[in-house]
Design an enzyme around this catalytic site. Structure first.
Site, PDB file in Angstrom:
ATOM      1  N   THR A  33      -6.807   0.236   0.955  1.00  0.00           N
ATOM      2  CA  THR A  33      -6.240  -1.032   0.497  1.00  0.00           C
ATOM      3  C   THR A  33      -4.809  -0.866   0.002  1.00  0.00           C
ATOM      4  OG1 THR A  33      -7.306  -0.605  -1.632  1.00  0.00           O
ATOM      5  CG2 THR A  33      -8.440  -2.104  -0.121  1.00  0.00           C
ATOM      6  N   GLY A 120      -9.896  15.227  -0.075  1.00  0.00           N
ATOM      7  CA  GLY A 120      -9.665  13.826  -0.417  1.00  0.00           C
ATOM      8  C   GLY A 120      -9.453  13.594  -1.893  1.00  0.00           C
ATOM      9  N   ASP A 168      -2.195   7.613  -4.910  1.00  0.00           N
ATOM     10  CA  ASP A 168      -2.430   8.973  -5.382  1.00  0.00           C
ATOM     11  C   ASP A 168      -1.435   9.372  -6.467  1.00  0.00           C
ATOM     12  OD1 ASP A 168      -4.288   8.874  -3.393  1.00  0.00           O
ATOM     13  OD2 ASP A 168      -3.228  10.220  -2.039  1.00  0.00           O
TER      14      ASP A 168
END
Length: 376
Positions: A33, A120, A168
């Protein structure tokens, strides 16, 4: 001094000016998103990357205690393509700072990390942000946390060539103990949301499936292109501006599925924020986590058998909800568990992997932790 500072002293026969850190992150919900101007809900991990650093008399020298391939470059001239491998993330930060009008002097940097690579959990953003806070401190540059996050994102996008969104780096910079970072990626506004699991006898189990993934191109880039095509078909600036009712106007079924994931995932993020902000028992978000995984599996098609098996086994063993976290095509699964069920959930996933002849997963519990800072 930190242990890393001792190693710095041993290598360069002088102490570092300091040691800085930045954490990895887990995204509780909100996958793919961020580059669609949408909403995400990550938190900073207690696993982190450390950088011991000091000004250098010559070129910048970069050494990792985890990865092979030392590197050297000049911060005043380094450009995309000059530095290969993991050190490109370091060089990219120096380049992005310079491009933003904040040139930094050359430095010696020693790096060490316990953030798993390829899982991840944003090991790259942890490295970038740790280097950024070190270099800006050494240079006496004052930047707020969001500014550093934007600069390090540019390093990853334009220097390294990985088409990631900004979640991130924002999580690595804005993390706080017992708090989630609710990020509106359109305007980079954040709100911290309480996530005090221990109070409710809960734990968030992170299961590294040992199925590695790669972001710099490939299917991640294809999904991003699909989302751009969906926004164009709908005539909106980004999928954040679309609703479920709009999706029937997309004629291509694949593009429609991609858009449906993003639109419904934005709704799920806001649902989780509303629940947790309202002070409910966090177990209530379990079904929302499950729905997110199903959407990534069926509409966005970014899961792989390793993560689907881990999520399904976790739920069968008592987890209140489980989903893949991260960009996909491997990486980690998170499972919201009662404290007393963590061992059983872990064992169930390990058994399922052994039955399939897969490499054993690595599991650990995660708690929201502090963002990037100087240690000493």
């Amino acid at each position: 001094m930190t242990v890393l500072a001792d190693h710095f002293q041993a290598r360069w026969e002088r102490p570092p000016s300091g040691t800085w850190f930045a954490p990895g992150r887990v995204n509780l919900i909100g996958e793919h998103t961020d580059y669609n101007d949408g909403f995400v809900l990550p938190f900073a991990l207690d696993k982190r990357t450390l950088v011991a650093a000091a000004p250098a008399s010559g070129r910048t020298r970069v050494v990792s205690r985890n990865e092979p391939g030392d590197a050297e470059f000049d911060t005043s001239t380094v450009a995309p393509g000059d530095v290969p491998g993991w050190a490109a993330y370091v060089a990219g930060v120096a380049w992005a700072l310079r491009e933003a009008g904040h040139p930094v002097p050359d430095a010696d940097l020693l790096v060490e990390s316990d953030v798993p690579v390829g899982a991840g959990l944003s090991s790259s953003a942890a490295l970038e942000c740790a280097v950024a806070v070190a270099l800006t401190d050494l240079a006496g540059i004052t930047l707020d946390r969001t500014a550093i996050a934007k600069i390090t994102r540019r390093a990853e996008n334009e220097f390294v060539g990985a088409p990631t969104g900004g979640m991130d780096q924002m999580a690595a910079m804005h993390g706080k103990a017992d708090m989630l970072v609710f990020l509106d990626t359109r305007d980079d506004l954040i709100e911290r949301v309480p996530f005090r699991l221990a109070r409710y006898g809960l734990a968030l189990l992170v299961i590294d499936t040992q199925a590695p993934h790669a972001h710099a191109g490939g299917q991640y880039g294809e999904r991003r292109a699909d989302c751009a095509a969906a926004a164009e078909a709908l005539g909106v600036p980004a999928l954040r501006d679309a609703t479920v009712a709009d999706l029937d106007r997309i004629s291509d079924p694949r593009i429609r599925r991609r858009a449906r994931h993003v639109v419904t995932e934005d709704d799920r993020v806001r649902q989780v924020v509303d629940l947790l902000s309202g002070g409910v028992d966090p177990r209530a978000i379990g079904p929302v986590l499950d729905a997110s995984h199903a959407s990534m599996r069926d509409d966005f098609e970014i899961t792989v058998p390793h993560v689907d098996v881990a999520a399904a086994c976790a739920r069968s063993a008592g987890a209140h909800g489980a989903r893949m976290t991260g960009g996909g095509f491997g990486g980690c699964v998170i499972a919201l568990c009662d404290d007393g069920d963590v061992a059983g959930v872990t064992t169930a996933v390990e058994k399922a992997y052994a039955e399939r002849g897969w490499t054993a997963p690595v599991a650990f519990t995660a708690v929201p932790s502090a963002g990037a800072a100087r240690l000493e």
